[in-house]
Write a protein that holds these residues in place. Structure first.
Motif, PDB file in Angstrom:
ATOM      1  N   LEU A  73      32.822  60.184  43.797  1.00  0.00           N
ATOM      2  CA  LEU A  73      33.392  61.004  44.855  1.00  0.00           C
ATOM      3  C   LEU A  73      34.734  60.403  45.250  1.00  0.00           C
ATOM      4  O   LEU A  73      35.161  59.406  44.655  1.00  0.00           O
ATOM      5  CB  LEU A  73      32.453  61.120  46.057  1.00  0.00           C
ATOM      6  CG  LEU A  73      32.062  59.868  46.835  1.00  0.00           C
ATOM      7  CD1 LEU A  73      31.600  60.247  48.247  1.00  0.00           C
ATOM      8  CD2 LEU A  73      30.919  59.114  46.138  1.00  0.00           C
ATOM      9  N   LYS A  74      35.420  61.010  46.215  1.00  0.00           N
ATOM     10  CA  LYS A  74      36.768  60.555  46.538  1.00  0.00           C
ATOM     11  C   LYS A  74      36.988  60.458  48.042  1.00  0.00           C
ATOM     12  O   LYS A  74      36.332  61.154  48.830  1.00  0.00           O
ATOM     13  CB  LYS A  74      37.822  61.510  45.953  1.00  0.00           C
ATOM     14  CG  LYS A  74      37.965  61.444  44.438  1.00  0.00           C
ATOM     15  CD  LYS A  74      39.007  62.446  43.975  1.00  0.00           C
ATOM     16  CE  LYS A  74      39.253  62.358  42.475  1.00  0.00           C
ATOM     17  NZ  LYS A  74      40.242  63.374  42.041  1.00  0.00           N
ATOM     18  N   ALA A  75      37.933  59.604  48.411  1.00  0.00           N
ATOM     19  CA  ALA A  75      38.422  59.522  49.779  1.00  0.00           C
ATOM     20  C   ALA A  75      39.895  59.910  49.784  1.00  0.00           C
ATOM     21  O   ALA A  75      40.633  59.595  48.833  1.00  0.00           O
ATOM     22  CB  ALA A  75      38.245  58.110  50.341  1.00  0.00           C
ATOM     23  N   TYR A  76      40.318  60.574  50.852  1.00  0.00           N
ATOM     24  CA  TYR A  76      41.684  61.074  50.968  1.00  0.00           C
ATOM     25  C   TYR A  76      42.263  60.653  52.310  1.00  0.00           C
ATOM     26  O   TYR A  76      41.545  60.563  53.306  1.00  0.00           O
ATOM     27  CB  TYR A  76      41.707  62.603  50.889  1.00  0.00           C
ATOM     28  CG  TYR A  76      41.054  63.159  49.656  1.00  0.00           C
ATOM     29  CD1 TYR A  76      41.807  63.511  48.540  1.00  0.00           C
ATOM     30  CD2 TYR A  76      39.672  63.338  49.600  1.00  0.00           C
ATOM     31  CE1 TYR A  76      41.206  64.037  47.403  1.00  0.00           C
ATOM     32  CE2 TYR A  76      39.062  63.848  48.467  1.00  0.00           C
ATOM     33  CZ  TYR A  76      39.830  64.191  47.371  1.00  0.00           C
ATOM     34  OH  TYR A  76      39.229  64.694  46.258  1.00  0.00           O
ATOM     35  N   LYS A  77      43.575  60.423  52.342  1.00  0.00           N
ATOM     36  CA  LYS A  77      44.255  60.111  53.596  1.00  0.00           C
ATOM     37  C   LYS A  77      45.084  61.323  54.005  1.00  0.00           C
ATOM     38  O   LYS A  77      45.888  61.837  53.225  1.00  0.00           O
ATOM     39  CB  LYS A  77      45.149  58.890  53.455  1.00  0.00           C
ATOM     40  CG  LYS A  77      45.782  58.428  54.765  1.00  0.00           C
ATOM     41  CD  LYS A  77      46.527  57.110  54.611  1.00  0.00           C
ATOM     42  CE  LYS A  77      45.566  55.950  54.462  1.00  0.00           C
ATOM     43  NZ  LYS A  77      46.277  54.634  54.431  1.00  0.00           N
ATOM     44  N   THR A  78      44.880  61.767  55.248  1.00  0.00           N
ATOM     45  CA  THR A  78      45.593  62.936  55.755  1.00  0.00           C
ATOM     46  C   THR A  78      46.973  62.524  56.291  1.00  0.00           C
ATOM     47  O   THR A  78      47.260  61.337  56.445  1.00  0.00           O
ATOM     48  CB  THR A  78      44.802  63.607  56.879  1.00  0.00           C
ATOM     49  OG1 THR A  78      44.752  62.716  58.009  1.00  0.00           O
ATOM     50  CG2 THR A  78      43.374  63.919  56.431  1.00  0.00           C
ATOM     51  N   GLN A  79      47.783  63.518  56.597  1.00  0.00           N
ATOM     52  CA  GLN A  79      49.124  63.240  57.116  1.00  0.00           C
ATOM     53  C   GLN A  79      49.067  62.516  58.459  1.00  0.00           C
ATOM     54  O   GLN A  79      49.972  61.756  58.793  1.00  0.00           O
ATOM     55  CB  GLN A  79      49.916  64.537  57.253  1.00  0.00           C
ATOM     56  CG  GLN A  79      50.320  65.136  55.913  1.00  0.00           C
ATOM     57  CD  GLN A  79      51.217  66.348  56.053  1.00  0.00           C
ATOM     58  OE1 GLN A  79      51.371  66.907  57.134  1.00  0.00           O
ATOM     59  NE2 GLN A  79      51.825  66.768  54.942  1.00  0.00           N
ATOM     60  N   ASP A  80      48.005  62.730  59.227  1.00  0.00           N
ATOM     61  CA  ASP A  80      47.869  62.027  60.508  1.00  0.00           C
ATOM     62  C   ASP A  80      47.023  60.752  60.384  1.00  0.00           C
ATOM     63  O   ASP A  80      46.459  60.264  61.358  1.00  0.00           O
ATOM     64  CB  ASP A  80      47.303  62.949  61.590  1.00  0.00           C
ATOM     65  CG  ASP A  80      45.945  63.532  61.209  1.00  0.00           C
ATOM     66  OD1 ASP A  80      45.427  63.207  60.117  1.00  0.00           O
ATOM     67  OD2 ASP A  80      45.386  64.296  62.008  1.00  0.00           O
ATOM     68  N   GLU A  81      46.930  60.225  59.137  1.00  0.00           N
ATOM     69  CA  GLU A  81      46.335  58.917  58.849  1.00  0.00           C
ATOM     70  C   GLU A  81      44.811  58.867  58.968  1.00  0.00           C
ATOM     71  O   GLU A  81      44.219  57.794  58.959  1.00  0.00           O
ATOM     72  CB  GLU A  81      46.935  57.827  59.760  1.00  0.00           C
ATOM     73  CG  GLU A  81      48.428  57.590  59.552  1.00  0.00           C
ATOM     74  CD  GLU A  81      48.748  57.058  58.158  1.00  0.00           C
ATOM     75  OE1 GLU A  81      48.169  56.036  57.774  1.00  0.00           O
ATOM     76  OE2 GLU A  81      49.573  57.673  57.461  1.00  0.00           O
ATOM     77  N   ILE A  83      41.046  59.312  57.371  1.00  0.00           N
ATOM     78  CA  ILE A  83      40.462  59.153  56.038  1.00  0.00           C
ATOM     79  C   ILE A  83      39.269  60.091  55.931  1.00  0.00           C
ATOM     80  O   ILE A  83      38.348  60.032  56.753  1.00  0.00           O
ATOM     81  CB  ILE A  83      40.034  57.708  55.778  1.00  0.00           C
ATOM     82  CG1 ILE A  83      41.258  56.789  55.820  1.00  0.00           C
ATOM     83  CG2 ILE A  83      39.325  57.584  54.435  1.00  0.00           C
ATOM     84  CD1 ILE A  83      40.911  55.323  55.797  1.00  0.00           C
ATOM     85  N   LEU A  84      39.296  60.960  54.928  1.00  0.00           N
ATOM     86  CA  LEU A  84      38.254  61.962  54.771  1.00  0.00           C
ATOM     87  C   LEU A  84      37.487  61.780  53.462  1.00  0.00           C
ATOM     88  O   LEU A  84      38.087  61.490  52.415  1.00  0.00           O
ATOM     89  CB  LEU A  84      38.862  63.375  54.800  1.00  0.00           C
ATOM     90  CG  LEU A  84      39.595  63.804  56.075  1.00  0.00           C
ATOM     91  CD1 LEU A  84      40.135  65.219  55.908  1.00  0.00           C
ATOM     92  CD2 LEU A  84      38.689  63.711  57.287  1.00  0.00           C
ATOM     93  N   THR A 338      41.699  71.252  47.511  1.00  0.00           N
ATOM     94  CA  THR A 338      42.516  70.076  47.831  1.00  0.00           C
ATOM     95  C   THR A 338      43.066  70.146  49.253  1.00  0.00           C
ATOM     96  O   THR A 338      43.216  69.117  49.922  1.00  0.00           O
ATOM     97  CB  THR A 338      43.672  69.905  46.824  1.00  0.00           C
ATOM     98  OG1 THR A 338      44.481  71.091  46.805  1.00  0.00           O
ATOM     99  CG2 THR A 338      43.136  69.629  45.426  1.00  0.00           C
ATOM    100  N   GLY A 339      43.343  71.356  49.734  1.00  0.00           N
ATOM    101  CA  GLY A 339      43.801  71.501  51.107  1.00  0.00           C
ATOM    102  C   GLY A 339      42.748  71.052  52.108  1.00  0.00           C
ATOM    103  O   GLY A 339      43.060  70.400  53.111  1.00  0.00           O
ATOM    104  N   ILE A 340      41.491  71.390  51.852  1.00  0.00           N
ATOM    105  CA  ILE A 340      40.394  70.932  52.711  1.00  0.00           C
ATOM    106  C   ILE A 340      40.231  69.421  52.598  1.00  0.00           C
ATOM    107  O   ILE A 340      40.074  68.712  53.600  1.00  0.00           O
ATOM    108  CB  ILE A 340      39.085  71.656  52.336  1.00  0.00           C
ATOM    109  CG1 ILE A 340      39.188  73.146  52.683  1.00  0.00           C
ATOM    110  CG2 ILE A 340      37.895  71.021  53.060  1.00  0.00           C
ATOM    111  CD1 ILE A 340      38.032  73.987  52.157  1.00  0.00           C
ATOM    112  N   GLN A 341      40.292  68.910  51.371  1.00  0.00           N
ATOM    113  CA  GLN A 341      40.125  67.476  51.150  1.00  0.00           C
ATOM    114  C   GLN A 341      41.181  66.651  51.878  1.00  0.00           C
ATOM    115  O   GLN A 341      40.905  65.563  52.380  1.00  0.00           O
ATOM    116  CB  GLN A 341      40.162  67.176  49.642  1.00  0.00           C
ATOM    117  CG  GLN A 341      38.949  67.690  48.893  1.00  0.00           C
ATOM    118  CD  GLN A 341      39.096  67.608  47.389  1.00  0.00           C
ATOM    119  OE1 GLN A 341      40.213  67.558  46.859  1.00  0.00           O
ATOM    120  NE2 GLN A 341      37.982  67.590  46.674  1.00  0.00           N
TER     121      GLN A 341
END
Length: 356
Positions: A73-81, A83-84, A338-341
């Motif tokens: 699975l993966k973790a993502y960093k959003t523009q407001d920092e 982690i999802l 990817t937008g949701i992620q």
């Protein structure tokens, strides 16, 4: 709740320069999560420790009988920092389904999730932010009994490692070429095709080499009985859009129940698109390609997310899809998932989970 001990690495590595391509699965972070199992004691000694070699007896059962499970699975960093994580509950559910199938003790889902959150939080600075990148999370369990004999092990190690990654395929979102295999067989109903275990993947290597030598990125497998019904690609599930209808092979016991597959089905239904989960033969796909009704083909998987397919090769037949370009639905699914992620699209389906 796990009592996780934290042992900070004394050998911190340099964070990769994001201006250089992140080749999938080649770079690993500073730490790993480890937990042990012993019959009569259960899962114990949870810890985050330095990423380092594993010491095992040469007689460890994993080497001889292949009792091991892995997930991705993966973790993502959003523009407001923030982690999802994307649908970690589905990966945990699938991991425990694999554990049951190959006689590995299950891990309580809340402990599994706590372990993922702990290691991702520990190495959060490794999460890349360049478009198309993410932090790949690889949980796995191996049988460790020093014993030569066919039975379930009495001891195991549960480990999670992390890897900052770019696109799984070098083509990125550009369409890939797929070789349809009708000689070798990967799995059959009643076997372990629906489990995420190494035996499924080693069975694919001979065909994978053959496909690569011919200039193809991946292998699409047919069923092991009739050699005519489409199953899955080596690292992805597969979808077809034929005459306006989205079709994907039904889960039948020999196909991995992909999390991204499930997500794409849910999105297509939400958008009101006609969708069928059913048997689909290679003859039907070929006839659709010949008649011009094969509108799009794409693969789905955690590593690749959405991977458009521009060409299929079956025996001597070459099927070009969308003139080798990306279809509108493939692009929409990629942009939405990817937008949701990445937290760029509102998560009305409640698929993401924040790591604190």
């Amino acid at each position: 709740m796990l009592d996780i001990k934290f042992e900070k690495s004394k050998n911190l590595k340099p964070i990769p320069d994001e201006n250089n391509p992140l080749v999938f699965g080649t770079i690993f972070t500073d730490h790993m999560f480890v937990m042990d199992y012993e019959t009569g004691k259960g899962w114990h000694s949870a810890r985050v420790t330095e990423y380092a070699p594993i010491s095992l007896e040469p007689s460890a059962m994993v080497f001889h009988y292949g009792q091991e499970m892995f997930e991705g699975l993966k973790a993502y960093k959003t523009q407001d920092e923030r982690i999802l994580l994307f649908r970690p509950d589905k990966n945990i559910e699938r991991a425990n389904n694999t554990n049951r199938r190959i006689c590995i003790p299950e891990i309580p889902k809340e402990d599994f999730l706590q372990a993922i959150q702990a290691i991702v939080s520990a190495d959060r600075k490794w999460i890349p932010t360049k478009p198309g990148t993410s932090l790949y999370i690889r949980p796995f369990i191996i049988a460790t009994d020093p014993y030569l004999g066919v039975r379930p092990s009495n001891t195991y190690k549960f480990i999670i490692i992390l890897s900052p990654v770019g696109p799984y395929y070098k083509e990125g979102l550009n369409p890939v070429k797929i070789w349809i295999e009708d000689d070798y067989v990967r799995a059959v109903k009643g076997g372990i095709g629906e489990a995420k275990t190494g035996g499924n993947y080693v069975a694919s290597l001979a065909s994978q080499v053959k496909a690569h030598d011919a200039g193809y990125s991946q292998v699409l497998w047919l069923d092991g009985v009739y050699r005519k019904y489409i199953e899955e690609v080596g690292a992805m599930n597969i979808f077809f859009k034929i005459n306006g209808i989205v079709v994907t092979p039904m889960l039948n016991g020999s196909i991995l129940p992909g999390v991204t597959r499930n997500s794409c089905i849910a999105l297509c239904k939400k958008w009101g698109l006609p969708l069928e989960e059913r048997k689909i033969s290679i003859d039907e796909v070929y006839e659709a390609a010949q008649s011009g009704t094969l509108e799009e083909v794409w693969g789905t998987g955690t590593a690749a997310v959405i991977s458009p397919v521009g060409e299929l090769r079956w025996q001597e037949h070459i099927m070009k899809i969308k003139d080798g370009g990306i279809g509108a639905l493939s692009q929409k699914l990629y942009d939405t998932v990817t937008g949701i992620q990445l937290g760029e699209i509102e998560d009305t389906l409640h698929w993401t989970m924040e790591v604190k």
